[in-house]
Design a protein around this motif. Sequence first.
Motif, mmCIF file in Angstrom:
data_model
loop_
_atom_site.group_PDB
_atom_site.id
_atom_site.type_symbol
_atom_site.label_atom_id
_atom_site.label_comp_id
_atom_site.label_asym_id
_atom_site.label_seq_id
_atom_site.Cartn_x
_atom_site.Cartn_y
_atom_site.Cartn_z
ATOM 1 N N ALA A 1 0.925 -1.270 -0.105
ATOM 2 C CA ALA A 1 0.132 0.033 0.100
ATOM 3 C C ALA A 1 0.853 1.364 -0.099
ATOM 4 O O ALA A 1 0.598 2.168 -0.688
ATOM 5 C CB ALA A 1 -0.721 0.116 1.364
ATOM 6 N N VAL B 1 3.735 1.788 -1.263
ATOM 7 C CA VAL B 1 4.421 1.895 -2.675
ATOM 8 C C VAL B 1 3.491 2.373 -3.502
ATOM 9 O O VAL B 1 3.551 3.389 -4.281
ATOM 10 C CB VAL B 1 5.124 0.551 -3.136
ATOM 11 N N ALA B 2 2.326 1.744 -3.329
ATOM 12 C CA ALA B 2 1.261 2.151 -4.368
ATOM 13 C C ALA B 2 0.713 3.605 -4.217
ATOM 14 O O ALA B 2 0.152 4.114 -5.141
ATOM 15 C CB ALA B 2 -0.032 1.173 -4.383
ATOM 16 N N TYR B 3 0.887 4.187 -3.018
ATOM 17 C CA TYR B 3 0.588 5.472 -2.923
ATOM 18 C C TYR B 3 1.573 6.413 -2.723
ATOM 19 O O TYR B 3 1.691 7.746 -2.019
ATOM 20 C CB TYR B 3 -0.490 5.708 -1.799
ATOM 21 N N TYR C 1 3.372 7.755 -5.293
ATOM 22 C CA TYR C 1 3.275 8.561 -6.521
ATOM 23 C C TYR C 1 2.086 9.036 -7.280
ATOM 24 O O TYR C 1 1.130 8.771 -6.555
ATOM 25 C CB TYR C 1 4.323 7.402 -7.508
ATOM 26 N N ASP C 2 2.375 10.060 -8.274
ATOM 27 C CA ASP C 2 1.259 10.320 -9.008
ATOM 28 C C ASP C 2 1.908 10.142 -10.434
ATOM 29 O O ASP C 2 2.590 9.585 -10.636
ATOM 30 C CB ASP C 2 0.699 11.634 -8.638
#
Lengths: 471, 434
Positions: free
Chosen positions: A25, A27-29, A31-32
Motif C-alpha cells: 500500500a 508503494v502504491a500511494y 507516486y502520482d
Amino acid sequence: MLSDAIKAELRAIVGEKNCLDRQEALVAYSYDATPMQQALPDAVVMPASTAEVQKVVQVAARHQIPIVTRGAGSNLCGGTVPVGGGIVMSLHRMNQIVEIDEQNLTITVQPGVRTVDIHQAVEAKGLFYPPDPGSMVISTIGGNIALNSGGLRGLKYGTTKDYVLGLEAVLPNGEVIRTGGKLMKDVAGYDLTKLWVGSEGTLAIITEAILKLIPKPTTQRVMLAMYADMEQAARSVSDIIANRIIPGTLEFLDQGTIRVVEDFKQIGLPTDVAAILLIGQDGEAQIVDRDMERIAEICQKNQAVQIKVAKTDEEADEVMTARRSALAALSRMRPTTILEDATVPRAQIAPMVAAIQEITDRFGLNICTFGHAGDGNLHPTCMTDARDHEEIERVEQAFEEIFAAAIDLGGTITGEHGVGIVKAPYLEWKVGAAGMEVMKGIKRAFDPHNLLNPGKMFAKESRNRVVVNRA
Amino acid sequence: MLKEALQKNLDYEELANCMRCGFCQPACPTFRETGYEAASPRGRIALMKAVADGVMEPDQDFVDQMNLCLGCRACEPVCPAGVPYGQLIEQTREAIEQVQEHPWYVRLVRKTAFTHLFPHQRRLNLLGGLLGFYQRSGLQTAVRKLGVLNILPKQMREMEAIMPDASAKSLTDRLGATVIPAVGERKRRVGMFHGCIMDVLFQDTNINTVRLLAEAGCEVVIAPDQVCCGALHAHSGEREAAKSLARKNIAAFQEAEVDLIISNAGGCGALLQEYDHLLHDDPEWQEQAKWFAARVKDVSEVLTMSAEPQAWDPLPQRVTYQSSCHLRNGMKVTKEPVNLLQSIPGATYVPLKEGDRCCGSAGIYNLVQPEMAGSLLDEKMGHVAATQADILVTSNPGCLLQMKAGIKRAGLEDRMEAVHLVDLLARVQKKEAN
C-alpha cells in the motif's frame, strides 16, 4: 513512522480494511502521474464520509502528522506525492453524486466522483459541465478542484474555478465549514470558495462541492487548418478572436508533434507543415455553421495550405485523432515524458513557440509542443529518459528557461497543472517576493502547523533558485 | 529468492516505459471493483518496479496482488505509452512460480494438468471419454441427487452444473479426414488450430468452424501433430513449458504448409499470435516463430474476409455479444464478430453494456479467485439481463462456460442461452450448403 497507538486510533475511525500500512500500500500511494517524483507515506487512510475525514484530521492534528489528500493521483505537478511522509488520505470511497438540481442547474458531488462520471450524469439530462482536463477519464472532481483543472474547453467556457459555487471542507484544526451555496451571487465575506479552488490540498480538505451546470450545446463541429508557417497559424488564432468568434476548441500541434503523430498513426497528416490548428465550435446549429464558415475564411486569408472541415461524425473523429493521439505518440518515443504547461497571452503564442524551439535546439533536446492555442496554454513536452542524469540536468535547465520566457512574454509558469513540488522553485518568478509572503500568510492562517500537504507550493529554501535576468 | 527471480525476469525497459498517467485504471476490472491503487495496472507495475529497483521486498501481499490480476489485458489498448502489461504480469508470475512452494495437492494438480495432460491431446480426449461416461451413464445425475457435490466450493459446483458433453474422439476421427476441401473455388489453405480443452469440451464448435471455413472457400488442414497452445501455462508462470509447446505447434503447421492458422478461441489465438515474442530469446526458432505468428487469425476474421458475404438463414431473435478479452485486447479483433452477427437477416443485435469488460472467467481465475470473479460475473449478468437478448454470443471456451454459469446463477435459463459465435453461425448456415 506512526506509532501503533496512532494507527489503532485511525483504524478505529475508518475500519481495519481502510487504514493500511503494509509495504504494498505504501508503494502504491507513493507516486502520482508526475515523472521522477516518489516518496513513501507512513499510512494510507481511506475514509468514507466527512465525519470520518474530520476524525482523521483531528488525530493527525493532535499528533502533528502530515496529511496528503488524494483522488486519482493523475496530476502532473507532484501534488499528491507524500514528500513529508505521514498519511495519504485517498477519498475514492467518497464517490457519490449527491444531487442534480434541475431548477437551480447545479450538481452536488462528493470529492471522489470521476470527472467523466459527472459529464455523463449531467449530459443525460441535457446539461453540461464543461471542464474537461486531459485526465478526465480517471481524475476525480476533488483533484480537479484542488488543482483548478483546465482542459480543451477553457477558452470558451473557462476552467474549474468558474463552475464551483460552494464547498464543504475540513480545516486542519478539524472544524468542518461550508462556503457559498446554490448561489450565483454571494458576497458575504472573503470568497473562500475561490481561494480553495487551486489550493492544492494545502489549506483544507474538500469533502463536498456544489458545481454550476449550463445547458448542453446541441451541435458540435470541427475542422483542421494546416500552415507552412507558425506565424500564420498564430495570426489565425488572433484573427478568429478579433472577429468576435470564441471557438469551443482551438488546439494546436507543432511540426515535431505532427511528425511523431503521423509516424505513429499514419492518418495522412502532411509532415512538412509547420503547424496544425484544430478548431471546433459548439452551440445552436445555425450559429455553429456560420462560425465554422467564417473561421475557414479567416484561416484561408492567413495562407492555410489546407483546410479540412469534418462533415460527418466519423470525419470529426478523424480530425480529432491528430490531437487525441499527441500524448500517446510522444510518450512512445522515450521512456520518460515530461509534459509542461507554460502559458502566455494568446497573442504571444508565436514568439513563445519560437522561444521553445530555440531553447530546445540549444540544449540538444527533444521537445515537441502542442496545446490549447485559444487560451495560450502550451504543452511543451520533453521526451527523455529519467535514468540519463546528464540529459535530465539539461532538461531541467531548458524548462527553467522556458518558464522564464513565458514570464517575460506576460505569461505564467503553469496554466493548468498546478505548482506542487515541481513548479514550487519557480513560483516566486510569477508572484514576486511580496506575493509569496501573502500566500505564505494565508497558508499560516489556515494551517499554522503545516500539516496539510507540506512541501507543496512553497519550495524549501535549499531548492530556491535565483531569477534569471533575461533583460 | 523471489526478489532475484523478479529482477532477472522483468523487462526493465518496459517497466520504465510506464509513465504512471493512470489511463489504464478505468479499464481494469479489479481496480474498478476495489478502487485500490495497488489493484490497478499502474499500481502493479509500480510494485514490480519497486522490487526491480530494490526498494521493496516481494512479500505475500505482493504475490496476492499479482494473482488478483485477471490477465485480461484491457489496460493495453488504452495505454498511451504502449506498455505490454500482459508480458510484465507473465514475467512476474513466472518468477513467482519459480520460487513458490505449493502445498502437495496443488503441486499434484499443476503437474498433472500442465505436464501430463494439456500437452497430450490423446490423454485429454481419454479424460473427455471418462467425463462423457460420467455425464451419460447416469452417474452425474446420481452424484447430483446425492448432494456429493456440496463439498465443492460454490464456484466449482456452478461449473460442474454447466459442463458441456465431453468428447472422447479426436477431431480428425469425427471429420474422417485431415484435409477438408473448400466448397467451391479454393481461396486459401488454412490450418485449423483445434485447441486442447476446446477439442474435448467443445468439439462440435470445432467441427462447425471447419465447415464454415470450407464454405468460405478455405481448404482446411487439421495438422496432426498440433498440441495445446500453452496459454494456460504462460499465464500460470510455466513459461518454459509454453515455449516447448510453441515449438511443437510451429513445426506442425509449417509441415502443413498453410496460408493462415485459424483459432476459434481468443485465449489461444492471442498467445499463438505472440509466439514470436514468447520465443524471442531463442535464435534458432525466431524466424519460424515470426512465420507462425503472422499467420494466426481468428475464425471471425477469415469469415469476413471474403468479398461476397455469406448468406444466412433468417434468425428472428435478439442477440448480444460478450467479447473475449484476449480476442479483443490481445488479437485486437473487435468489429468482425459484431459484423457477422449483424449480417444475419432478421436478427436484432443489441450491444451489451461493457461487453468489452472481462466476465471473470480468465482461464482458471474463477476457480482460484472466486470472490472477485463472482462479483464481476454478477455485474456482467445485470448488463446481460438488460439487453433482453435471446442469445448471448461469445468467442472463447472459458468465456462461454462462465456465461453459461452466469445465466444459471442469474436465473435466466428460461430466457436466454449462451452460444459460441461459430455455433450460432452454423445454426443459420444455409441448409443447402450442408
